[in-house]
Design a protein around this motif. Structure first.
Motif, PDB file in Angstrom:
ATOM      1  N   LEU A 185      52.520  90.627  16.236  1.00 29.83           N
ATOM      2  CA  LEU A 185      53.529  89.517  16.193  1.00 29.83           C
ATOM      3  C   LEU A 185      52.753  88.344  16.328  1.00 29.83           C
ATOM      4  CD1 LEU A 185      56.379  88.744  15.740  1.00 29.83           C
ATOM      5  CD2 LEU A 185      56.853  88.910  18.208  1.00 29.83           C
ATOM      6  N   SER A 186      51.924  88.273  17.603  1.00 32.08           N
ATOM      7  CA  SER A 186      51.208  86.888  17.877  1.00 32.08           C
ATOM      8  C   SER A 186      50.371  86.518  16.684  1.00 32.08           C
ATOM      9  CB  SER A 186      50.294  87.004  19.132  1.00 32.08           C
ATOM     10  OG  SER A 186      51.120  87.301  20.136  1.00 32.08           O
ATOM     11  N   LEU A 187      49.492  87.690  16.084  1.00 25.15           N
ATOM     12  CA  LEU A 187      48.748  87.332  14.988  1.00 25.15           C
ATOM     13  C   LEU A 187      49.427  86.575  13.928  1.00 25.15           C
ATOM     14  CD1 LEU A 187      45.798  87.632  14.325  1.00 25.15           C
ATOM     15  CD2 LEU A 187      46.242  90.049  13.272  1.00 25.15           C
ATOM     16  N   ALA A 188      50.605  87.281  13.561  1.00 21.01           N
ATOM     17  CA  ALA A 188      51.369  86.694  12.429  1.00 21.01           C
ATOM     18  C   ALA A 188      51.956  85.361  12.515  1.00 21.01           C
ATOM     19  CB  ALA A 188      52.659  87.800  12.268  1.00 21.01           C
ATOM     20  N   GLN A 189      51.902  84.962  13.879  1.00 24.58           N
ATOM     21  CA  GLN A 189      52.528  83.685  14.122  1.00 24.58           C
ATOM     22  C   GLN A 189      51.391  82.546  14.494  1.00 24.58           C
ATOM     23  OE1 GLN A 189      55.179  84.718  17.281  1.00 24.58           O
ATOM     24  NE2 GLN A 189      56.952  84.639  15.870  1.00 24.58           N
ATOM     25  N   THR A 190      50.021  82.917  14.162  1.00 25.17           N
ATOM     26  CA  THR A 190      48.918  81.959  14.698  1.00 25.17           C
ATOM     27  C   THR A 190      49.047  80.630  13.572  1.00 25.17           C
ATOM     28  OG1 THR A 190      47.599  83.356  13.256  1.00 25.17           O
ATOM     29  CG2 THR A 190      47.633  83.713  15.669  1.00 25.17           C
ATOM     30  N   VAL A 191      49.970  80.945  12.369  1.00 20.87           N
ATOM     31  CA  VAL A 191      50.041  79.658  11.598  1.00 20.87           C
ATOM     32  C   VAL A 191      51.362  78.977  11.713  1.00 20.87           C
ATOM     33  CG1 VAL A 191      48.155  80.378  10.007  1.00 20.87           C
ATOM     34  CG2 VAL A 191      50.572  81.267   9.508  1.00 20.87           C
ATOM     35  N   GLY A 192      52.190  79.383  12.397  1.00 22.71           N
ATOM     36  CA  GLY A 192      53.567  78.981  12.783  1.00 22.71           C
ATOM     37  C   GLY A 192      53.506  77.707  13.611  1.00 22.71           C
ATOM     38  N   PRO A 193      54.677  77.350  13.982  1.00 21.46           N
ATOM     39  CA  PRO A 193      54.952  76.045  14.972  1.00 21.46           C
ATOM     40  C   PRO A 193      54.415  76.229  16.218  1.00 21.46           C
ATOM     41  CG  PRO A 193      57.056  77.447  14.546  1.00 21.46           C
ATOM     42  CD  PRO A 193      56.409  77.796  13.717  1.00 21.46           C
ATOM     43  N   ASN A 194      54.199  77.549  16.987  1.00 21.01           N
ATOM     44  CA  ASN A 194      53.556  77.601  18.166  1.00 21.01           C
ATOM     45  C   ASN A 194      52.276  78.371  17.830  1.00 21.01           C
ATOM     46  OD1 ASN A 194      53.373  77.729  20.952  1.00 21.01           O
ATOM     47  ND2 ASN A 194      54.352  79.950  20.925  1.00 21.01           N
ATOM     48  N   ALA A 195      51.387  78.003  17.140  1.00 24.38           N
ATOM     49  CA  ALA A 195      50.398  78.713  16.819  1.00 24.38           C
ATOM     50  C   ALA A 195      49.535  78.731  18.083  1.00 24.38           C
ATOM     51  CB  ALA A 195      49.518  77.887  15.725  1.00 24.38           C
ATOM     52  N   GLY A 196      49.458  77.525  18.777  1.00 24.38           N
ATOM     53  CA  GLY A 196      48.228  77.511  20.053  1.00 24.38           C
ATOM     54  C   GLY A 196      48.730  78.698  20.930  1.00 24.38           C
ATOM     55  N   GLY A 197      49.895  78.661  21.200  1.00 23.66           N
ATOM     56  CA  GLY A 197      50.587  79.822  22.139  1.00 23.66           C
ATOM     57  C   GLY A 197      49.858  81.219  21.743  1.00 23.66           C
TER      58      GLY A 197
END
Length: 304
Positions: A185-197
């Motif tokens: 899930l974190s890997l999939a969201q590395t280009v989202g609004p909370n990429a840094g986190g």
């Protein structure tokens, strides 16, 4: 109010409840910031609150970080959203209890700090190196204990991959699958609004995995953390007056709460002890083991 303060003092006086202390510190920081936010907003001084938050958040830009190096530590003790701290502390508690039971309190602290630091460094490095993140580096800052909690969670999952949690609506699930789900899930969201986190999550997860793998082969990455803990304990420990009884010619001194960990005092078990522990597991499961038995089992696993 007095009872609450007394309860907190009692928890901090104990030597083997590192997990509770970490959660209490995070909660106290959150409550202080929340109260400050309310007071400053009502007094139309919300700008001051933002200055305070900016002083503890980890900036992505190295040009800003060099003036606030302490933020590499303070960011993973800071939250400004109630659901953010609630999820992180629950996640930390569930997995941290396993690490504490099998490896002792000091390993929980090591995983938490090393994971938080690694997560912060991962966040800064990738924001300064990858073109995609460089475009968003200005004003990018991070806070929250997610990376540190991920380190503890992945550490527990690496140590006890087949341990099960009973989740509401889903039933028993092995913790290795829970950890894997959140990593994906974190890997999939590395280009989202909370990429840094989410980048920080991955850094913390990697450290959690490597910490346990190296520990199982005899290398403890937490030694620098333990040294700092011991020094901090000696610095603030009260030194009582020496008591001498002339009849027995003995001298009594208090010792540091960090002079040894619960896992450090466990002797290497012999084969008979190991067989008894394994028999107990086959009959009643891992959960039936005492803390000492769990630590003996781990110590035996380090022998090649």
């Amino acid at each position: 109010m007095g009872n609450i303060v007394d309860d907190v003092k009692r928890e901090f006086a104990k030597s083997e409840n590192a997990l509770v202390k970490i959660i209490l510190i995070n909660t106290a920081v959150f409550l202080v910031l929340l109260l400050s936010k309310i007071i400053l907003t009502l007094s139309q001084s919300s700008g001051i609150y933002q200055l305070v938050i900016n002083s503890v958040q980890l900036p992505a830009a190295t040009s800003e970080f060099i003036y606030k190096p302490w933020t590499l530590i303070t960011y993973f003790f800071t939250h400004d959203d109630i659901f953010h701290i609630l999820f992180n502390m629950l996640f930390l508690y569930w997995f941290g209890k396993l690490v504490d039971e099998y490896l002792g309190a000091k390993r929980v602290i090591a995983l938490y700090f090393l994971g938080g630091i690694a997560g912060g460094l991962t966040y800064m490095v990738l924001y300064n190196v990858l073109p995609y993140f460089q475009a968003h580096i200005e004003g990018s800052r991070m806070l929250g204990a997610s990376a540190a909690a991920f380190s503890v969670a992945v550490g527990a999952s690496t140590l006890l991959p087949n341990y099960t949690f009973n989740l509401i609506f889903l039933g028993p699930i092995r913790i290795k699958f829970i950890a894997l789900f959140y990593i994906i899930l974190s890997l999939a969201q590395t280009v989202g609004p909370n990429a840094g986190g989410n980048l920080a999550h991955l850094g913390g997860a990697f450290v959690g995995y490597m910490f346990i793998k190296l520990l199982q082969s005899g290398t403890d990455l937490g030694k620098p953390i333990y040294a700092v803990m011991a020094g901090w304990s000696r610095l603030f420990r009260k030194r009582p007056a020496m008591q001498v009884t002339y009849r027995e010619r003995q001298v009594y001194r208090s010792t540091s709460v960090y002079s040894s960990s619960s896992s450090g005092t466990i002797e290497m078990p012999d084969q008979t002890e190991i067989d008894m522990i394994l028999d107990k597991i086959s009959k009643s499961g891992y959960e039936s083991l005492t803390k000492e038995e769990k630590q003996k089992l781990f110590k035996a696993s380090q022998q090649k």
